[in-house]
Design an enzyme around this catalytic site. Structure first.
Site, PDB file in Angstrom:
ATOM      1  N   LYS A  78       0.897  -1.109  -0.011  1.00 31.58           N
ATOM      2  CA  LYS A  78       0.064   0.054   0.129  1.00 31.58           C
ATOM      3  C   LYS A  78       0.917   1.577  -0.157  1.00 31.58           C
ATOM      4  CE  LYS A  78      -2.453  -1.013   3.763  1.00 31.58           C
ATOM      5  NZ  LYS A  78      -1.717  -2.140   4.124  1.00 31.58           N
ATOM      6  N   ARG A  97     -10.441   0.644   8.450  1.00 34.61           N
ATOM      7  CA  ARG A  97      -9.746  -0.563   8.780  1.00 34.61           C
ATOM      8  C   ARG A  97     -10.962  -1.423   9.387  1.00 34.61           C
ATOM      9  NH1 ARG A  97      -3.898   0.452   9.016  1.00 34.61           N
ATOM     10  NH2 ARG A  97      -2.513  -1.553   9.345  1.00 34.61           N
ATOM     11  N   ARG A 115      11.055  -6.237   5.155  1.00 39.07           N
ATOM     12  CA  ARG A 115      11.089  -5.094   5.319  1.00 39.07           C
ATOM     13  C   ARG A 115      11.565  -4.778   7.041  1.00 39.07           C
ATOM     14  NH1 ARG A 115       5.165  -2.679   5.335  1.00 39.07           N
ATOM     15  NH2 ARG A 115       4.878  -2.991   7.518  1.00 39.07           N
ATOM     16  N   ARG A 142      10.759  -1.174  12.414  1.00 39.03           N
ATOM     17  CA  ARG A 142       9.231  -0.944  13.157  1.00 39.03           C
ATOM     18  C   ARG A 142       9.265  -2.041  14.033  1.00 39.03           C
ATOM     19  NH1 ARG A 142       4.367   0.265   8.858  1.00 39.03           N
ATOM     20  NH2 ARG A 142       3.379  -0.814  10.563  1.00 39.03           N
ATOM     21  N   ARG A 194      -1.184  -8.405  13.868  1.00 40.06           N
ATOM     22  CA  ARG A 194      -1.653  -7.408  12.815  1.00 40.06           C
ATOM     23  C   ARG A 194      -2.300  -8.239  11.588  1.00 40.06           C
ATOM     24  NH1 ARG A 194       3.641  -4.761  11.057  1.00 40.06           N
ATOM     25  NH2 ARG A 194       2.233  -3.872   9.641  1.00 40.06           N
TER      26      ARG A 194
HETATM   27  P1  AMP Z   1       0.075   0.664   9.195  1.00 35.39           P
HETATM   28  O1  AMP Z   1       1.519   1.586   9.151  1.00 35.39           O
HETATM   29  O2  AMP Z   1      -0.930   0.904   8.457  1.00 35.39           O
HETATM   30  O3  AMP Z   1       0.527  -0.655   8.978  1.00 35.39           O
HETATM   31  O4  AMP Z   1      -0.528   0.720  10.669  1.00 35.39           O
HETATM   32  C1  AMP Z   1       0.487   0.447  11.975  1.00 35.39           C
HETATM   33  C2  AMP Z   1      -0.476   0.660  13.001  1.00 35.39           C
HETATM   34  O5  AMP Z   1      -1.359   1.721  13.201  1.00 35.39           O
HETATM   35  C3  AMP Z   1      -1.608  -0.526  12.847  1.00 35.39           C
HETATM   36  O6  AMP Z   1      -1.115  -1.966  13.262  1.00 35.39           O
HETATM   37  C4  AMP Z   1      -2.583  -0.273  13.891  1.00 35.39           C
HETATM   38  O7  AMP Z   1      -2.012  -0.276  15.128  1.00 35.39           O
HETATM   39  C5  AMP Z   1      -2.461   1.218  13.730  1.00 35.39           C
HETATM   40  N1  AMP Z   1      -3.530   1.901  12.738  1.00 35.39           N
HETATM   41  C6  AMP Z   1      -3.082   2.380  11.716  1.00 35.39           C
HETATM   42  N2  AMP Z   1      -4.254   2.487  10.965  1.00 35.39           N
HETATM   43  C7  AMP Z   1      -5.478   2.308  11.706  1.00 35.39           C
HETATM   44  C8  AMP Z   1      -6.724   2.416  11.469  1.00 35.39           C
HETATM   45  N3  AMP Z   1      -7.215   2.860  10.579  1.00 35.39           N
HETATM   46  N4  AMP Z   1      -7.540   2.086  12.693  1.00 35.39           N
HETATM   47  C9  AMP Z   1      -6.955   1.378  13.601  1.00 35.39           C
HETATM   48  N5  AMP Z   1      -5.430   1.028  13.847  1.00 35.39           N
HETATM   49  C10 AMP Z   1      -4.686   1.651  12.825  1.00 35.39           C
END
Ligand code: AMP
Length: 191
Positions: A14, A89, A128, A134, A145
């Protein structure tokens, strides 16, 4: 306005495809994951509230996430459109986004879902991890996740499918080939 949701599990690509879309269509990129990480590194109150959840690979509650997203949209009033990356999400987030955009006489133009097998995701995130720094790319956290994705996030797909807005793209293959397919979809949506 051109408002796109880029949808897919962790590691689907993404972030990579968002970057290409922003450059091509001059859209504003909103990644809720990046926003949360910004809050955490700046040690804001919100950052302190969400850091454990994120470190554990759990979703942040809808109310917090939606408020943060709406604020970010409001900060970019002149935007030609947005790419939503990592949001929505949950179905509640998708509904909130529709309502919020409607209140601004706008809507979601289309949703592009990157399709990637679980096996491929695990391999990609392991790679990654070596460069991303991270903590949530760690294997246990990653498992959580992916679990959150298949338990909660996957239900967002039928929500958009019912609206006739969903297009799936095979997320395995050459980055440029995948982008060419996405571009075709977006160009069709805007023609
Ligand atoms: P990402 O970088 O999109 O993988 O997001 C990293 C983390 O941020 C996720 O594993 C969640 O803990 C939190 N997070 C990001 N976007 C959302 C969302 N739309 N709803 C809830 N938690 C989120």
């Amino acid at each position: 306005m051109l408002n796109l949701v880029l949808f897919g599990p962790p590691g689907a690509g993404k972030g990579t495809q968002s970057q290409k879309l922003i450059d091509h269509y001059q859209l504003v990129h909103i990644s809720t994951g990046d926003l949360f990480r910004g809050h955490i590194s700046n040690q804001t109150e919100l950052g302190q509230q969400v850091s454990k959840l994120i470190a554990d690979g759990e979703l942040v509650p809808d109310s917090i996430t939606i408020a943060m997203l709406e604020e970010e949209i409001n900060k970019n009033r002149g935007a030609k459109g947005f790419i939503f990356d990592g949001f929505p999400r949950t179905v509640a987030q998708a509904q909130a986004l529709d309502d919020f955009l409607e209140s601004k006489r706008s809507n979601i133009t289309g949703v592009i879902a990157l399709d990637v097998t679980e096996e491929e995701l695990t391999t990609r995130i392991a790679k990654r991890k070596a460069i991303s720094n991270r903590a949530d790319d760690d294997s246990e956290k990653l498992k959580k996740r992916i679990e959150e994705y298949f338990n909660k996030t996957i239900h967002v797909l039928p929500y958009y499918e019912e609206q006739g807005k969903l297009t799936k793209v095979n997320g395995i293959g050459d980055i440029e080939d995948i982008f060419a397919q996405i571009r075709q979809i977006v160009d069709r949506l805007t023609s």
